[in-house]
Enzyme design. Structure first.
Site, short mmCIF file in Angstrom:
data_model
loop_
_atom_site.label_atom_id
_atom_site.label_comp_id
_atom_site.label_asym_id
_atom_site.label_seq_id
_atom_site.Cartn_x
_atom_site.Cartn_y
_atom_site.Cartn_z
N LYS A 63 -56.80 -64.29 -0.50
CA LYS A 63 -56.43 -65.66 0.01
C LYS A 63 -56.25 -66.66 -1.34
O LYS A 63 -55.32 -67.43 -1.44
CB LYS A 63 -57.13 -66.21 1.15
CG LYS A 63 -56.37 -67.27 1.97
CD LYS A 63 -57.25 -67.56 3.22
CE LYS A 63 -57.16 -66.41 4.22
NZ LYS A 63 -58.09 -66.56 5.44
N ARG A 88 -62.13 -71.00 5.26
CA ARG A 88 -61.44 -69.49 5.55
C ARG A 88 -62.20 -68.66 4.37
O ARG A 88 -62.45 -68.99 3.27
CB ARG A 88 -60.00 -69.78 5.24
CG ARG A 88 -59.35 -70.66 6.21
CD ARG A 88 -58.05 -70.68 5.68
NE ARG A 88 -57.47 -71.92 6.62
CZ ARG A 88 -56.66 -71.46 7.85
NH1 ARG A 88 -56.58 -70.32 7.98
NH2 ARG A 88 -55.93 -72.52 8.36
N GLY A 135 -59.30 -59.06 10.25
CA GLY A 135 -59.66 -59.85 11.56
C GLY A 135 -61.19 -59.40 11.25
O GLY A 135 -62.05 -59.59 11.96
N MET A 171 -63.49 -60.82 8.95
CA MET A 171 -64.11 -61.97 8.22
C MET A 171 -63.80 -63.33 9.10
O MET A 171 -62.97 -63.32 9.76
CB MET A 171 -63.66 -62.13 6.58
CG MET A 171 -63.95 -60.79 6.11
SD MET A 171 -65.57 -60.42 5.35
CE MET A 171 -65.62 -61.82 4.44
N ARG A 186 -49.94 -62.70 1.49
CA ARG A 186 -50.62 -61.41 1.03
C ARG A 186 -49.60 -60.22 1.11
O ARG A 186 -48.57 -60.40 1.84
CB ARG A 186 -51.76 -61.29 1.85
CG ARG A 186 -51.65 -60.99 3.33
CD ARG A 186 -53.04 -60.92 4.08
NE ARG A 186 -52.90 -60.48 5.53
CZ ARG A 186 -53.61 -60.84 6.31
NH1 ARG A 186 -54.80 -61.24 5.90
NH2 ARG A 186 -53.25 -60.88 7.41
N HIS A 198 -54.51 -58.08 16.44
CA HIS A 198 -55.68 -57.75 15.89
C HIS A 198 -55.71 -56.11 16.17
O HIS A 198 -55.76 -55.17 15.27
CB HIS A 198 -56.90 -58.02 16.64
CG HIS A 198 -58.02 -57.41 15.82
ND1 HIS A 198 -58.75 -56.34 16.71
CD2 HIS A 198 -58.83 -57.27 14.81
CE1 HIS A 198 -59.86 -55.94 16.01
NE2 HIS A 198 -59.82 -56.52 15.02
N SER A 230 -57.68 -18.85 -9.15
CA SER A 230 -57.45 -19.96 -8.26
C SER A 230 -58.90 -20.43 -7.91
O SER A 230 -59.66 -19.66 -7.49
CB SER A 230 -56.57 -19.48 -7.39
OG SER A 230 -56.25 -20.53 -6.42
N GLY A 270 -61.48 -21.46 -5.37
CA GLY A 270 -61.74 -21.46 -3.92
C GLY A 270 -63.07 -22.53 -3.91
O GLY A 270 -64.01 -22.22 -3.98
N ASP A 285 -65.98 -22.26 -0.57
CA ASP A 285 -67.06 -21.13 -1.05
C ASP A 285 -67.66 -21.89 -2.37
O ASP A 285 -69.20 -21.89 -2.43
CB ASP A 285 -66.82 -19.65 -1.15
CG ASP A 285 -66.67 -18.97 -0.10
OD1 ASP A 285 -67.72 -19.09 0.71
OD2 ASP A 285 -65.70 -18.35 0.13
N CYS A 345 -57.04 -23.42 -4.18
CA CYS A 345 -56.86 -23.41 -2.93
C CYS A 345 -57.74 -23.39 -1.65
O CYS A 345 -57.48 -23.41 -0.56
CB CYS A 345 -56.17 -21.93 -2.75
SG CYS A 345 -57.37 -20.58 -3.19
N TYR A 372 -51.44 -25.91 -10.42
CA TYR A 372 -51.16 -26.22 -9.13
C TYR A 372 -52.20 -26.16 -8.27
O TYR A 372 -53.27 -25.78 -8.56
CB TYR A 372 -50.03 -24.92 -8.62
CG TYR A 372 -50.76 -23.60 -8.60
CD1 TYR A 372 -51.26 -23.59 -7.12
CD2 TYR A 372 -50.81 -22.60 -9.29
CE1 TYR A 372 -51.92 -22.40 -7.12
CE2 TYR A 372 -51.30 -21.59 -9.17
CZ TYR A 372 -51.84 -21.34 -8.16
OH TYR A 372 -52.67 -20.08 -8.01
C1 PEP Z 1 -62.50 -20.84 -0.51
O1 PEP Z 1 -63.65 -20.22 -0.39
O2 PEP Z 1 -62.30 -22.13 -1.20
C2 PEP Z 1 -61.31 -20.26 0.15
C3 PEP Z 1 -60.05 -20.59 -0.20
O3 PEP Z 1 -61.42 -18.98 0.66
P1 PEP Z 1 -62.04 -18.97 2.11
O4 PEP Z 1 -61.93 -20.52 2.67
O5 PEP Z 1 -61.16 -18.27 2.81
O6 PEP Z 1 -63.59 -18.52 2.13
MG MG Z 2 -63.84 -18.21 -0.23
#
Ligand code: PEP
Ligand code: MG
Length: 897
Positions: free
Chosen positions: A30, A99, A108, A110, A340, A456, A775, A777, A780, A851, A871
């Site tokens: 403000k 204020r 809302g 403060m 703002r 609000h 990749s 995971g 786990d 992943c 990726y």
């Molecule tokens: C993981 O372990 O991150 C994974 C992608 O495999 P899952 O969740 O199937 O164990």
């Molecule tokens: Mg796994």
């Protein structure tokens, strides 16, 4: 010399700060806005700012630094000089507003004290000229002082007001005349003395110092703390802005309003606002009366509206972003009180970003940063299907989009309690107040009967991305009895299922059919710009052709993880898996596997078709086998019943076999047990079946003209030999199958693994010599790095670590946000070591993705971009979020360079 602790608005030079962010961190949002508006020559009431750091000082010392009081007193004298009024002078009193103003907006949360400087004597004098205004202002001051400074809350006064109006047969506050306001203020004063057990302070200086302290303290109120925690706002402290009061309740030519320079709902380029005649700012925000629109106001006061538009556009041009402003008209003269950056729905954010880009106001990189990645999910929100036959029972303002069905709950504590028990709640209230925030956050949707789009409930719901409908006026809501009526008939009660569609404001009783959103128009353009800048590839985790299709629609560039065990869960498939598990000999098992093979093949073909030309990573079977058998306890109960009843029939024999097998396969720590490549190495016939299904699907698809980019992933490797042995067995097997069909196998398939065990991360260099891709995971990997059982900890203690124990042991859930210090370190190390080793032995790029669940999380994506991954892979519906987050990461990185 004592340090400067108090700044008149015209003493602040925004150019002395490197960025608006720094300006805001010092003077609060403000204060920064008021300084900018002063510079731009906008009419604002004169006043001063006490920077944020002094509220932190106050929190720590419960006193003011030396010299602060003197500087405040001097600043008041400067306002007196400029206004010609005098603080505490009954003849021409200077009245003030005090204020709060934190660096980031906390709508809302403060506190603010209005009409400060009044006493009964002063009011009497003021009443000589304008009695209604004087007594109305006085009763408002008593209320706000009692509520904010003395912490009594406003409810006792609201109740008095409601009862008083009823007694007088009046509906609205504005209908009360001067003598009624006077009488009401006397009742308020009595109530104050009863609640606070002291007399109301007459000395304006005392009022001022106490109010400043109250505003300082509002930073640490439970609701402000809860809001900060939820929104991850740092401990900045709040600034205090003290300004001359301008009165929207002075007469019929006065009023107060709020505006957005463009629509916060859909982004339309048009000043949108609401105005309440003869009222003070709090009335608009509280949604007490229904305000008039700018178009209505134009009919009554065209010159004022022209001026408002001109100044609003000037502000937008200065900030190059949509602004949310508060203004007051005092006897025909316009003042801006605040500006703002306006909060907006995801739809509006995207439209405004694209429009401003096309209008040449901002560039592409700024356009990307104008939409928060986590907001994108709202664009992917569900709507009630146009085919739905159920009719809405009521309509309100469409305050925040999304369609949800949940149980109606009218009470805040009950909402919190039920949510903790896993119920999905729609909070139903007349209106919401700041202290209701924890209950709102516990709900999946909000429905109120009062208020407009800037009340609000609407602002908070938009901020936290909850579907909300406000001002559904046909509903008579009785919070005490937990029921909602229309025309005196109960339409739903506590616990009943209701549905709301925040996109159009429709309220339904019961469940409704909802449809998924589509990516169209500006959103498409926006995503295209994101794709131009992002460096990370975006893949999806998909196990069925349908998921693959949805992911491609959302922009997925491949499948990063197809979990083959998920393909066996269908009802007609499970018995075939059970046969495979129960097999006693290799022959029996191969026989059972041959029944599964065509099913797998069919699915793979469907997936290849959807992903034509895009990479598809298929992970060979991972979970422990006993997970596929029926529930152990259920089997035992049925078995015992049969035995007790002497029915030792065929079913009895079958159960006997299942139970024996279950006990043979069961492990104390199944998550650390016989799964993934461990199962593959001991029972290679299972993986061989999967290879056969994959190769025959690949050949059939290729023959149909589909370009299959297959990557086979071996899960749960901890020692490189687990991988090498299987690869050396399965790769020639796959090649042989292809050759038999006249296919040239050379490099058609890539072989890789998932890094999900800390030992694999530590020996990534050895694995990279054998694997063509990795990749991570993180599900786990997080489980094993923390030693947290991923199936248990969230329900047992992890949430307590984050939400209950104070100060929290952990800030975030590491299964949702990448834990940068542990798992993140392992990732960085394996990327470096893996890439180096692959380059030395193969002179080839090692492709690396992720992943686990954190793949769709914007915060984690920032880290992963820095870690130089190729990726991220996430669930299909999060693909657009990941595209936006990756673009944000790229822009941020470029800016840092
Ligand atoms: C993981 O372990 O991150 C994974 C992608 O495999 P899952 O969740 O199937 O164990
Ligand atoms: Mg796994």
């Amino acid at each position: 010399m004592t340090e400067k602790m108090v700044y008149m608005f015209d003493e602040i030079d925004p150019d002395e700060f490197d960025s608006t962010k720094e300006l805001k961190e010092f003077f609060g949002g403000k204060g920064a806005g008021l300084a900018n508006m002063t510079q731009l020559g906008l009419p604002i009431p004169y006043g001063f700012n006490i920077p944020c750091k002094y509220s932190l000082y106050y929190a720590e010392n419960k006193s003011w630094p030396d010299g602060l009081k003197d500087q405040i007193n001097d600043a008041i004298h400067k306002i007196e000089e400029k206004s010609g009024k005098k603080f505490g002078d009954p003849d021409d009193p200077l009245l003030l507003s005090v204020r709060s103003g934190a660096p980031v907006s906390m709508p809302g949360m403060m506190d603010t004290v209005l009409n400060l400087g009044m006493s009964k004597d002063i009011t009497k004098e003021m009443a000589e000229n304008n009695p209604r205004w004087a007594w109305d202002s006085w009763r408002r001051f008593i209320l706000s002082y009692s509520d904010i400074v003395k912490g009594t809350g406003r409810e006792p006064y609201d109740e008095i007001m409601d009862d008083y109006k009823k007694e007088k047969g009046k509906k609205l506050d504005v209908e009360l005349d001067a003598s009624e306001m006077k009488e009401l203020s006397d009742i308020y004063l009595e109530e104050y003395e009863k609640l606070v057990e002291e007399e109301f302070p007459e000395d304006p200086w005392d009022q001022l110092y106490s109010s400043i302290n109250a505003v300082f303290s509002s930073w640490d109120s439970p609701r402000a703390k809860a809001y900060r925690k939820m929104n991850k706002i740092p401990e900045y402290g709040t600034a205090v802005n003290v300004m001359r009061m301008v009165f929207g309740n002075q007469d019929e030519k006065s009023g107060t309003g709020v505006l957005f320079t463009r629509s916060p709902m859909d982004g339309e380029k048009k000043v949108m606002g609401e105005f309440l005649e003869n009222a003070q700012g709090e009335d608009v925000v509280a949604g007490v009366r229904t305000p008039m629109s700018m178009d209505d106001l134009r009919e009554e006061k065209p010159e004022i509206v022209d001026q408002i538009y001109e100044l609003a556009n000037k502000l937008e041009a200065h900030y190059k972003d949509m602004q949310d402003c508060e203004f007051t008209v005092e006897s025909g003269k316009l003042y801006f009180l605040q500006t703002r950056t306006g909060k907006r729905t995801a739809t509006a954010a995207v439209k405004i970003a694209i429009d401003m880009l096309e209008e040449g106001i901002i560039d592409e990189k700024t356009c990307i940063t104008r939409v928060e990645p986590k907001k994108i999910e709202a664009l992917l929100h569900k709507r009630v299907s146009p085919e739905e036959s159920k009719k809405p029972i009521a309509k309100g303002y469409n305050a925040s989009p999304g369609a949800v069905t949940g149980k109606a709950v009218f009470d805040i504590d009950e909402a919190i309690e039920r949510e903790e028990n896993g119920e999905r709640i729609i909070l139903v209230r007349k209106e919401t107040k700041p202290e209701d925030f924890p209950g709102m956050a516990a709900s999946i949707g909000i429905l109120t009967s009062r208020g407009g789009k800037t009340c609000h409930a609407a602002v908070v719901a938009r901020g936290i991305g909850l579907p909300a409908i406000v001002g559904a006026g046909e509903l008579e809501i009785n919070e005490k009895d937990g029921e909602a009526k229309i025309n005196d008939e109960v339409v739903f009660k506590t616990g009943d299922l209701i549905s709301i569609d925040g996109l159009n404001g429709d309220v339904y009783v019961g469940e409704v059919e909802v449809i998924d959103p589509e990516i169209t128009g500006e959103f498409k353009k926006y995503l295209k710009i994101c794709d131009k800048y992002r460096k990370l590839g975006i893949r999806t985790n998909a196990d069925t052709p349908e998921m693959a299709m949805n992911a491609v629609k959302n922009g997925a560039e491949g499948i990063g993880l197809c979990r083959t065990e998920r393909m066996f869960n269908a009802e007609d498939r499970l018995p075939k898996v059970v046969d495979m598990i129960l097999a006693d000999t290799l022959e029996e098992r191969e026989d059972a596997l041959s029944n599964l093979e065509p099913l797998q093949r069919e699915d793979f073909e469907g997936i290849f078709e959807e992903m034509d030309g895009k990479p598809v990573t298929v992970r060979l079977l991972d979970p422990p086998l006993h997970e596929f058998l029926p529930d152990y306890k259920d089997m035992l109960v049925e078995f015992t019943e049969l035995r007790v009843n002497g029915e030792e029939n065929k079913r009895y024999e079958e159960l006997n076999r299942l139970i024996t097998k279950y006990e043979e396969l069961k492990e104390e720590n199944a998550m650390l047990g016989h799964r993934g490549v461990r199962l593959g190495n001991t029972n290679p016939e299972i993986y061989k079946m999967q290879i056969r299904a994959l190769i025959s699907a690949l050949i059939a698809s290729q023959n149909d003209g589909i370009d299959v980019q297959l990557e086979i992933m071996l899960p749960l490797v901890s020692h490189v030999n687990e991988f090498t042995r299987l690869k050396n067995m399965l790769k020639p097997y796959a090649e042989e199958l292809m050759e038999d069909e006249g296919f040239e196998p050379e490099n058609r398939i890539k072989w890789g693994t998932m890094i999900e065990i800390p030992r694999a991360a530590l020996t990534a260099d050895e694995i990279a010599e054998e694997a063509e891709f990795f990749s991570f995971g993180t599900n786990d990997l997080t489980q094993m790095t923390f030693g947290f059982s991923r199936d248990d900890v969230e329900g047992k203690f992890l949430m307590k670590y984050i939400d209950e124990i104070m100060p929290p042991i952990m800030k975030d859930n590491p299964f949702e946000h990448l834990d940068e210090k542990g798992v993140g370190k392992l990732i960085e190390m394996s990327v470096d070591n893996g890439r180096k080793a692959r380059k030395e032995s193969h002179d080839e790029h090692l492709k690396i993705g992720i992943c686990g669940e954190v793949g769709g999380d914007p915060q984690s994506i920032m880290f992963l971009q820095k870690a130089d991954l190729d990726y991220v892979s996430c669930s299909p519906f999060r693909v657009p979020v990941a595209r936006v987050a990756a673009a944000h990461a790229a822009v941020k990185e470029e800016d840092e360079e």
